[in-house]
Design an enzyme around this catalytic site. Structure first.
Site, PDB file in Angstrom:
ATOM      1  N   TYR A  71     -32.863  15.873  31.238  1.00  0.00           N
ATOM      2  CA  TYR A  71     -31.933  16.886  31.761  1.00  0.00           C
ATOM      3  C   TYR A  71     -32.331  17.257  33.190  1.00  0.00           C
ATOM      4  O   TYR A  71     -31.486  17.312  34.088  1.00  0.00           O
ATOM      5  CB  TYR A  71     -31.941  18.134  30.866  1.00  0.00           C
ATOM      6  CG  TYR A  71     -30.927  19.190  31.300  1.00  0.00           C
ATOM      7  CD1 TYR A  71     -29.562  18.894  31.334  1.00  0.00           C
ATOM      8  CD2 TYR A  71     -31.327  20.472  31.683  1.00  0.00           C
ATOM      9  CE1 TYR A  71     -28.626  19.853  31.733  1.00  0.00           C
ATOM     10  CE2 TYR A  71     -30.397  21.436  32.074  1.00  0.00           C
ATOM     11  CZ  TYR A  71     -29.047  21.110  32.102  1.00  0.00           C
ATOM     12  OH  TYR A  71     -28.125  22.062  32.506  1.00  0.00           O
ATOM     13  N   GLY A  95     -16.859  27.293  28.203  1.00  0.00           N
ATOM     14  CA  GLY A  95     -17.938  27.777  29.057  1.00  0.00           C
ATOM     15  C   GLY A  95     -17.545  28.027  30.503  1.00  0.00           C
ATOM     16  O   GLY A  95     -16.517  28.630  30.812  1.00  0.00           O
ATOM     17  N   ALA A  99     -13.485  21.470  31.313  1.00  0.00           N
ATOM     18  CA  ALA A  99     -12.829  22.765  31.537  1.00  0.00           C
ATOM     19  C   ALA A  99     -12.400  23.454  30.254  1.00  0.00           C
ATOM     20  O   ALA A  99     -11.842  24.540  30.309  1.00  0.00           O
ATOM     21  CB  ALA A  99     -11.613  22.553  32.444  1.00  0.00           C
TER      22      ALA A  99
END
Ligand SMILES: NC(=O)c1ccc[n+]([C@@H]2O[C@H](COP(=O)([O-])OP(=O)(O)OC[C@H]3O[C@@H](n4cnc5c(N)ncnc54)[C@H](OP(=O)(O)O)[C@@H]3O)[C@@H](O)[C@H]2O)c1
Length: 314
Positions: free
Chosen positions: A179, A28, A25
């Site tokens: 990813y 971004g 948090a």
């Protein structure tokens, strides 16, 4: 909101009394997601990796928003012990969890392992959040209407599961495939968690979101190569701001009409940008066979067992 208008953060209802966790948090999408949830009155526990990042994020938001109910806690998703410590600290302070936003992530990093020896993208993006959600499951299931939101990506479409080589061993690692696998795993987990909530008769929902494209720190390690630095400004010109990119997460997290197993992303061309709407994910993400295998493997690897959500075959 009505059918003719776009969903915006102003459609978020009053969240006073709700307890929320947002992972990753400090920057971004996680930062912007936290900002909007705080503005709506929620008590937001923002997780970060270091005390310095926690202090900076907290002071930035308190300066902007004034009096909000903000708490920071340390959490490293690439470390199972840190996840356990976080869970113990959270349990010590809270007896409900209305919303868990599994947001933190890394993208296309060079081959490396987490502290526990997992390939780092799968380890952080999927296994870390799997362990975290499992450790908080008692609070989630005890909080009526609780919701788990997991962040995926358009890149889930590149992903493929290979259970004999989940960690890309023996030189098979590529940053892109790893990813893609981690973001596919986020969706397999989201849908399997929802099926298990339903079959256990638990009043909780599991939903997913992807931001399309947003100019955050996610690709900084790639742009930091000197010859790519000029490219960053150009790329950021054409993509959404973090605030815009956070809208699908926020809709998935707060829209009362969202039902378990739904996936939210941008409405525009190729889902790169736009207002948050319901979107489709790849056929591979809906494989119940792969979801069950991934669940079993994730329990084995993390040592976190979802006892209250066991299926009859387990
Ligand atoms: N931006 C996009 O275009 C885009 C597109 C598709 C999907 N996504 C997804 O959106 C999510 C948020 O990314 P972002 O774009 O907001 O990137 P970001 O600005 O780099 O934020 C990522 C967050 O994850 C945290 N994080 C990384 N590794 C962690 C770990 N081991 N333990 C705990 N936290 C960790 C980072 O903390 P540190 O500051 O300590 O590194 C940071 O707070 C990710 O899941 C990503 O896959 C983003």
């Amino acid at each position: 909101m009505n059918a003719r208008t776009e969903w915006t953060a102003s459609d978020i209802g009053d969240l006073t009394g709700k307890v929320v966790i947002v992972t990753g948090a400090n920057s971004g999408l996680g930062f912007e997601t936290s900002r909007a949830l705080l503005t709506a009155g929620a008590h937001v526990v923002m997780t970060m990796r270091t005390a310095e990042k926690a202090a900076a994020a907290k002071s930035a938001l308190l300066n902007d928003l004034g009096e909000v109910s903000l708490e920071t806690m340390l959490l490293d998703l690439a470390d199972l012990e840190s996840i356990q410590h976080f869970s113990e600290e959270f349990h010590g302070k809270h007896s409900q969890l209305d919303l868990l936003v599994n947001n933190a992530g890394i993208m296309m990093t060079d081959a490396q392992l987490t502290i526990d020896g997992f390939e780092s993208q799968l380890g952080t993006n999927h296994l870390g959040h799997f362990a975290l959600t499992g450790r908080l499951l008692d609070l989630i299931t005890a909080t009526p209407g609780a919701r788990v939101v997991s962040l995926s990506s358009l890149a889930h479409g590149w992903g493929f599961m290979e259970f004999g080589n989940l960690m890309f061993q023996n030189g098979s690692y590529t940053p892109r495939a790893a990813y893609g696998r981690s973001k596919l795993a986020n969706l397999l987990f989201t849908y399997e968690l929802q099926r298990r909530f339903e079959s256990a008769g638990i009043d909780a929902t599991s939903v997913a979101a992807h931001p399309g494209t947003a100019g955050t720190g996610l690709a900084d390690h790639m742009f930091n190569r000197w010859y790519l630095r000029p490219l960053k400004a150009l790329v950021f010109l054409g993509i959404q701001t973090p605030k815009q990119g956070a809208r699908p997460s926020l809709r998935a997290a707060t829209d009362p009409s969202a039902t378990g197993g739904e996936y939210f992303g941008p409405s525009g061309r190729k889902e790169y940008r736009g207002a948050p709407v319901r979107v489709e994910s790849s056929p591979a993400s809906h494989s119940e066979v792969d979801a069950a295998k991934l669940w079993t493997e994730s329990e084995r690897l993390t040592g976190v067992n979802y006892e209250s959500l066991r299926t009859p075959t387990q």
